[in-house]
Enzyme design. Structure first.
Site, PDB file in Angstrom:
ATOM      1  N   ARG A   1       0.841  -1.200   0.000  1.00  0.00           N
ATOM      2  CA  ARG A   1       0.000   0.000   0.000  1.00  0.00           C
ATOM      3  C   ARG A   1       0.875   1.249   0.000  1.00  0.00           C
ATOM      4  O   ARG A   1       1.952   1.280   0.637  1.00  0.00           O
ATOM      5  CB  ARG A   1      -0.881  -0.006   1.248  1.00  0.00           C
ATOM      6  CG  ARG A   1      -1.874   1.152   1.371  1.00  0.00           C
ATOM      7  CD  ARG A   1      -2.978   1.019   0.386  1.00  0.00           C
ATOM      8  NE  ARG A   1      -4.149   1.829   0.760  1.00  0.00           N
ATOM      9  CZ  ARG A   1      -5.043   2.262  -0.117  1.00  0.00           C
ATOM     10  NH1 ARG A   1      -4.907   1.976  -1.399  1.00  0.00           N
ATOM     11  NH2 ARG A   1      -6.101   2.965   0.279  1.00  0.00           N
TER      12      ARG A   1
ATOM     13  N   THR B   1      -8.853   0.415  -8.927  1.00  0.00           N
ATOM     14  CA  THR B   1      -8.286  -0.917  -8.796  1.00  0.00           C
ATOM     15  C   THR B   1      -8.490  -1.903  -9.933  1.00  0.00           C
ATOM     16  O   THR B   1      -9.301  -1.725 -10.823  1.00  0.00           O
ATOM     17  CB  THR B   1      -8.705  -1.607  -7.484  1.00  0.00           C
ATOM     18  OG1 THR B   1     -10.051  -1.994  -7.538  1.00  0.00           O
ATOM     19  CG2 THR B   1      -8.486  -0.735  -6.299  1.00  0.00           C
TER      20      THR B   1
ATOM     21  N   THR C   1      -3.915  -1.005  -7.408  1.00  0.00           N
ATOM     22  CA  THR C   1      -4.690   0.224  -7.630  1.00  0.00           C
ATOM     23  C   THR C   1      -3.824   1.457  -7.797  1.00  0.00           C
ATOM     24  O   THR C   1      -2.690   1.514  -7.309  1.00  0.00           O
ATOM     25  CB  THR C   1      -5.637   0.459  -6.435  1.00  0.00           C
ATOM     26  OG1 THR C   1      -6.455   1.592  -6.693  1.00  0.00           O
ATOM     27  CG2 THR C   1      -4.864   0.669  -5.151  1.00  0.00           C
TER      28      THR C   1
ATOM     29  N   GLU D   1      -6.075   4.172  -7.408  1.00  0.00           N
ATOM     30  CA  GLU D   1      -7.248   4.791  -6.795  1.00  0.00           C
ATOM     31  C   GLU D   1      -8.251   5.245  -7.834  1.00  0.00           C
ATOM     32  O   GLU D   1      -8.843   4.390  -8.480  1.00  0.00           O
ATOM     33  CB  GLU D   1      -6.878   5.930  -5.831  1.00  0.00           C
ATOM     34  CG  GLU D   1      -7.712   5.947  -4.551  1.00  0.00           C
ATOM     35  CD  GLU D   1      -9.070   6.598  -4.642  1.00  0.00           C
ATOM     36  OE1 GLU D   1      -9.208   7.617  -5.324  1.00  0.00           O
ATOM     37  OE2 GLU D   1      -9.998   6.092  -4.006  1.00  0.00           O
TER      38      GLU D   1
ATOM     39  N   SER E   1      -8.188   1.056   2.926  1.00  0.00           N
ATOM     40  CA  SER E   1      -8.580   0.553   1.615  1.00  0.00           C
ATOM     41  C   SER E   1      -9.786  -0.370   1.751  1.00  0.00           C
ATOM     42  O   SER E   1     -10.083  -0.877   2.835  1.00  0.00           O
ATOM     43  CB  SER E   1      -7.411  -0.223   0.992  1.00  0.00           C
ATOM     44  OG  SER E   1      -7.805  -0.916  -0.172  1.00  0.00           O
ATOM     45  N   SER E   2     -10.473  -0.595   0.626  1.00  0.00           N
ATOM     46  CA  SER E   2     -11.526  -1.613   0.557  1.00  0.00           C
ATOM     47  C   SER E   2     -11.087  -2.851  -0.203  1.00  0.00           C
ATOM     48  O   SER E   2     -11.882  -3.780  -0.373  1.00  0.00           O
ATOM     49  CB  SER E   2     -12.770  -1.031  -0.126  1.00  0.00           C
ATOM     50  OG  SER E   2     -13.306   0.025   0.621  1.00  0.00           O
TER      51      SER E   2
END
Length: 598
Positions: A115, A409, A427, A429, A481-482
């Site tokens: 990340r 993503t 990703t 974003e 994040s998801s």
């Protein structure tokens, strides 16, 4: 199965149902679609025997297939896939972004966190105006302010050191050849170039992706990317240092920090010092038959997804499908559970290196007693909006994060000939990230897009009562994040059963949960599960995929107190599942992905 310090959490609970107080009505806002729709093309599903790779673009899938066919590992294939995606799907992921990777080597699950991080020079007021108000979202996104320190290149290098078989250099050849010789612009990329309001503002991107009259390059145009080819060659030769130091690093810092209207605060030290993290996967017992393993925070994906599925297990069995689509009763219960889970997400989930964990373990949010208590709040009518629960002791009282857009993503699922498997969600974003195209210091046309990942932080660091928001901006912190890369195992945790995941911003959680339900609760194969209509709630309206549900379903939900919003829900699911004869792969008909293998 060894998963570090992760616990295997039972989520099969007794059911109890009590009345709940109706909170105020739901917000009328829902997260916008991460990327605009580009149509729906039916996919057949793919039956394979030895190995399989599923990715969001056929050229990327083919690159992974070449690595597996050459005897490479799942990790080798993932590197090749990501490099090609950087070229052919620049709107979704690439060298300028980050990723979460789950890897299974037959004995151990590794959870590698690539990340992005906030630069050391930022503070919690990063997205506040001079008068203390949060910036408009697109004003924050476009330019250098939103750019986090990219993580995917260094994370993949470390993962390859551990799990790769082929030489690092060989993994870059498909992307280099495509960048030098060109690839045909796909209908989806063209459509996104048409609809994007801001990419033309970057002179380099405008010159590369658009014609002199401002129109995007047409479908089928053969696009060469000399700058990316040169950078990929350098990374292939020198490793990740070619990205995090030298000409590329200097070019990135200069472009971000000297943006004419919205400069950022990234430094050469930020880049050189970036390190991926190895975290402990969370594996949760589901339906007494499966271990579902996912990523811990700073991803909110697994915890939120398994809270929803765990609460559903508390409720009496209902017929889940009605004429091929989710039934009214199922949708009511699912979206009510979603409201409760997303309320917890907004309050508690953030980078654990910066915030305390409820009850000192994330598994407190999946504990049987806690999910039983939460499920008891689901009644016959919609609660509209839910309040966060209290899963464990906290030294700080956090404020819920206000709703704001989440995007982005791409997802990759791979199983190799030796049974190693991975799920990686990657990703930059929003579509096209910060809209900054960096040439890596080459001076050549093209390059790669920089992320806008810092806008995944809460813009407002405190609420009206002065309480901190857990996911506020802080130096060196990783934004929430998801992303929900998911690996599924049998109840013993010894036999690998499936890899899956999706793009989709905050809706990723719903997309992966739907596919799990379809594959392992409703008896569908991976492709049929992916094909199901999308649905969910983000603790506001009930959201249904436009054009996929009968009017009677919408009306019945409204009778139960739901505010229903029918909208595009452009998932990009990829899934590979074990079968009696090998593997079966599925790819989302809403995007361009395919599955290949032998």
């Amino acid at each position: 199965m060894h998963v570090g310090r992760a616990a295997l959490v039972p989520s099969i609970l007794l059911f109890s149902l009590t009345a709940c107080t109706q909170p105020d009505g739901p917000s009328s806002e829902i997260p916008p679609a991460p990327e605009t729709s580009s149509g729906y093309s039916a996919k057949p599903g793919w039956a394979l025997e030895r190995f399989a790779v599923a990715a969001a673009n056929p050229l990327a899938t083919e690159a992974g297939y070449e690595m597996l066919k050459a005897g490479g590992s799942a990790m080798d294939a993932a590197v090749a896939v990501q490099m090609v995606l950087s070229l052919v799907e620049p709107q979704s992921s690439g060298l300028g972004g980050g990723a979460f990777l789950l890897h299974w080597d037959g004995e151990h699950i590794a959870a590698l966190d690539g990340r992005e991080t906030a630069p050391a020079a930022v503070d919690e007021r990063l997205f506040l105006t001079a008068d203390g108000k949060p910036m408009a979202f697109l004003d924050a996104v476009v330019g250098g302010r939103s750019v986090g320190v990219p993580g995917v290149v260094r994370m993949l290098e470390r993962a390859h050191d551990q799990y790769g078989k082929l030489p690092w250099k060989a993994l870059f050849q498909p992307a280099i050849e495509l960048a030098e010789n060109g690839f045909e612009i796909s209908p989806r990329l063209h459509g996104l170039l048409v609809s994007d309001p801001a990419l033309r503002k970057d002179p380099r991107a405008a010159a590369f992706y658009y014609q002199d009259d401002g129109e995007p390059l047409p479908v089928g145009h053969r696009l060469r990317n000399p700058a990316l080819a040169a950078l990929l060659k350098d990374i292939a030769k020198r490793g990740s240092d070619a990205f995090y130091t030298g000409a590329n690093a200097r070019s990135l810092v200069l472009q971000v920090n000297t943006h004419p209207t919205n400069p950022g605060r990234i430094s050469l030290n930020d880049l050189e010092g970036y390190q991926p993290r190895e975290r402990d996967a969370i594996c949760t017992l589901w339906q007494k038959r499966y271990q579902v393993c996912g990523f811990p925070p700073p991803s909110s994906g697994h915890i939120t997804q398994m809270q929803i599925l765990g609460m559903l297990e508390q409720l009496p069995t209902v017929q889940p499908l009605d004429r091929g689509v989710p039934s009214v009763e199922f949708l009511h219960r699912y979206t009510e559970a979603s409201r409760l889970a997303y309320a917890d997400r907004a309050k508690y989930l953030a980078d654990p290196d910066f915030v305390p964990v409820p009850g000192r373990t994330w598994n407190s949010m999946l504990a049987p007693s806690y999910l039983k208590q939460r499920a008891a709040m689901i009644g016959p009518r919609s609660m509209g909006t839910a309040e966060a629960g209290e899963p464990g002791e906290m030294p700080i009282v956090f404020a819920p994060q206000a709703a704001q857009p989440e995007y982005g993503t791409s997802h990759i699922s791979i199983v190799d000939a030796e049974g190693n498997a991975l799920a990686m969600t990657t990703t930059i974003e929003q579509a096209f990230g910060s809209r900054l195209l960096n040439d890596g210091g080459t001076g050549l046309p093209g390059g790669y897009l920089l992320n806008n990942e810092l806008t995944d932080f809460a813009f407002e660091p405190y609420d009206a009562f002065g309480r901190q928001v857990a996911n506020r901006v802080e130096p060196n912190k990783r934004p929430r994040s998801s992303m929900s890369p998911t690996l599924v195992f049998d109840v013993t945790g010894e036999q690998f059963l499936a890899s899956l995941g999706s793009p989709g911003g905050a809706a990723i959680i719903h997309f992966t949960a739907k596919t799990l339900l379809g594959m392992y609760d409703w008896g569908l194969d991976a492709q049929r599960a992916i094909d199901l209509p999308n649905f969910g709630s983000f603790n506001g309206p009930t959201v249904l995929e436009a054009g996929r549900f009968p009017a009677s379903t919408v009306q019945a939900l409204k009778v139960r107190g739901h505010e229903v919003n029918e909208t595009e829900m452009t998932s990009g699911l990829q899934a590979i599942q074990r079968t009696d004869s090998g593997w079966f792969g599925g790819a989302d008909p809403r995007r361009e992905g395919v599955v290949m293998g032998e």
